[in-house]
Enzyme design. Sequence first.
Site, short mmCIF file in Angstrom:
data_model
loop_
_atom_site.label_atom_id
_atom_site.label_comp_id
_atom_site.label_asym_id
_atom_site.label_seq_id
_atom_site.Cartn_x
_atom_site.Cartn_y
_atom_site.Cartn_z
N ASP A 29 -8.31 -3.85 -6.38
CA ASP A 29 -8.62 -3.20 -5.09
C ASP A 29 -10.05 -3.49 -4.64
O ASP A 29 -10.93 -3.74 -5.46
CB ASP A 29 -8.41 -1.68 -5.24
N ASN A 31 -11.00 -5.77 -2.09
CA ASN A 31 -11.28 -7.09 -1.49
C ASN A 31 -11.71 -6.95 -0.03
O ASN A 31 -12.64 -7.60 0.42
CB ASN A 31 -10.04 -7.98 -1.52
N TRP A 34 -15.18 -5.36 0.36
CA TRP A 34 -16.18 -6.34 -0.10
C TRP A 34 -16.52 -7.31 1.03
O TRP A 34 -17.69 -7.59 1.29
CB TRP A 34 -15.61 -7.09 -1.31
N ARG A 42 -11.42 -10.15 6.16
CA ARG A 42 -10.83 -9.59 4.93
C ARG A 42 -10.23 -10.68 4.03
O ARG A 42 -10.28 -10.58 2.81
CB ARG A 42 -9.77 -8.55 5.29
N HIS A 46 -10.07 -11.52 -0.15
CA HIS A 46 -8.92 -11.82 -1.02
C HIS A 46 -9.16 -13.13 -1.78
O HIS A 46 -8.82 -13.25 -2.95
CB HIS A 46 -7.63 -11.90 -0.20
N TRP A 78 3.09 -4.76 3.39
CA TRP A 78 3.67 -5.41 4.58
C TRP A 78 3.17 -4.75 5.85
O TRP A 78 3.23 -5.33 6.93
CB TRP A 78 5.20 -5.34 4.55
N LEU A 140 -0.47 -15.15 -23.79
CA LEU A 140 -0.53 -14.05 -22.82
C LEU A 140 0.70 -14.04 -21.90
O LEU A 140 1.04 -15.06 -21.30
CB LEU A 140 -1.79 -14.20 -21.96
N SER A 205 -1.24 4.61 -6.99
CA SER A 205 -0.70 3.86 -5.84
C SER A 205 0.63 3.15 -6.12
O SER A 205 0.79 1.98 -5.79
CB SER A 205 -1.73 2.85 -5.35
C1 FPP Z 1 -6.48 -4.75 -2.38
O1 FPP Z 1 -7.70 -4.90 -1.69
C2 FPP Z 1 -5.96 -6.02 -2.73
C3 FPP Z 1 -4.77 -6.53 -2.30
C4 FPP Z 1 -3.86 -5.84 -1.39
C5 FPP Z 1 -4.34 -7.82 -2.74
C6 FPP Z 1 -4.85 -8.29 -4.05
C7 FPP Z 1 -4.80 -9.73 -3.99
C8 FPP Z 1 -5.64 -10.62 -4.55
C9 FPP Z 1 -6.71 -10.33 -5.50
C10 FPP Z 1 -5.51 -12.03 -4.20
C11 FPP Z 1 -4.14 -12.51 -4.08
C12 FPP Z 1 -3.47 -12.64 -5.36
C13 FPP Z 1 -2.98 -13.77 -5.81
C14 FPP Z 1 -2.32 -13.82 -7.11
C15 FPP Z 1 -3.10 -15.00 -5.04
P1 FPP Z 1 -7.77 -4.26 -0.26
O2 FPP Z 1 -7.56 -5.34 0.73
O3 FPP Z 1 -6.84 -3.11 -0.17
O4 FPP Z 1 -9.24 -3.77 -0.22
P2 FPP Z 1 -9.78 -2.52 0.60
O5 FPP Z 1 -9.19 -1.31 -0.05
O6 FPP Z 1 -11.24 -2.64 0.39
O7 FPP Z 1 -9.36 -2.71 2.00
#
Ligand code: FPP
Length: 249
Positions: A29, A31, A34, A42, A46, A78, A140, A205
Site C-alpha cells: 500500500d 504507491n 508516494w 499515481r 505503482h 476495479w 519460494l 482490507s
Molecule cells: C496500493 O497503493 C497498491 C495497489 C492497489 C497495487 C499494488 C501494485 C503494485 C505494487 C504494482 C503492480 C504489481 C505487479 C505485480 C505488477 P495505493 O494506490 O492504494 O496507494 P494509496 O493508498 O497511497 O493511494
Amino acid sequence: MRKSAQNHETLKQKLNPERMPRHVAIIMDGNGRWATRRGMPRAIGHRAGVSTLREIVKASVELPIEVLTVYAFSTENWRRPQDEVLALMQLLVEYLDLEAENLRRNNVQVRAIGQVEDLPLEAQEKLAAVARLTSANRGLVFNLALNYGGRAEIIRACRTLAGLVQEGRIRPEEISPEVFSNSLYTAGLPDPDLVIRPAGEMRLSNFLTYQAAYSEIWVTNTFWPDFTRSDYYQALLAYQRRERRFGGL
Ligand code: FPP
C-alpha cells in the site's frame, strides 16, 4: 559497502533462522500517496512499487522464506479510474515479461490467486505462461493476489464444497478446517504467519480473510515504494520477538 546496505546486513544477521515465518503476506500500500507527494501521477507510484517488489522477492529467496503472497490487485480496485486500472494491468504484463526468466532461475514458483479469469486476456496468458515456466521450481512459492478478495474466496470455497455435498462426494460433517483450507486458492500452503502492511493503515482490507485468522500483523508508515530490505528485516525481527499463542496460554 553503502551505509544502507551495511544497515540491512546488520539487521539480517540478527534474525534467528530457526524462527523464520514460513509464509509472509504483504499488502503493498501507499504507491498513490508516494507519487502524489512528489507531484507525480499515481501510475509512477505503482511503477516504483514494482521495483520494491523485485527487491523483496529477492530478499525472500535469499533468507529463505517458503511462501510470499503479495496483494497486487483487489476485487475492489476495479473502482479506480480506468486509466489507473489499465496502468496496473500493463505493469503486471511488463513485470511478468521482464522477470519470468529471473524467477525461474531463482527456483521461484509463481502462482496467481484470485479471480484471474476476469483479468484482461493478455495478463491471464502471461500469468499462465510464468506459472507453467516455474511450476517445477521448489524454492519460494510466490503468490500474486490479483483480482483477489478474501470474502469472494470464502464464498467460492463454500460453493465448491456445497457442490461436492450435492454430488454425495463429501458429507457436511466431514467439512473440517483442513478440508475448508484445501478449498481455498492457497490449498496445500501454510497460513501466513506474518502480514506486513506499509503506509500506516491498520486493517486487513479483505486480504487472506480466512488464512490470516492467527497471523501476526506488522504495520509501518513507510509507503511501499520506499519500503526497503531494512524494513523487511525489521518486520521479521519484530515477528521473532512476539509470542504466538493461537488462543492457548
Ligand atoms: C496500493 O497503493 C497498491 C495497489 C492497489 C497495487 C499494488 C501494485 C503494485 C505494487 C504494482 C503492480 C504489481 C505487479 C505485480 C505488477 P495505493 O494506490 O492504494 O496507494 P494509496 O493508498 O497511497 O493511494
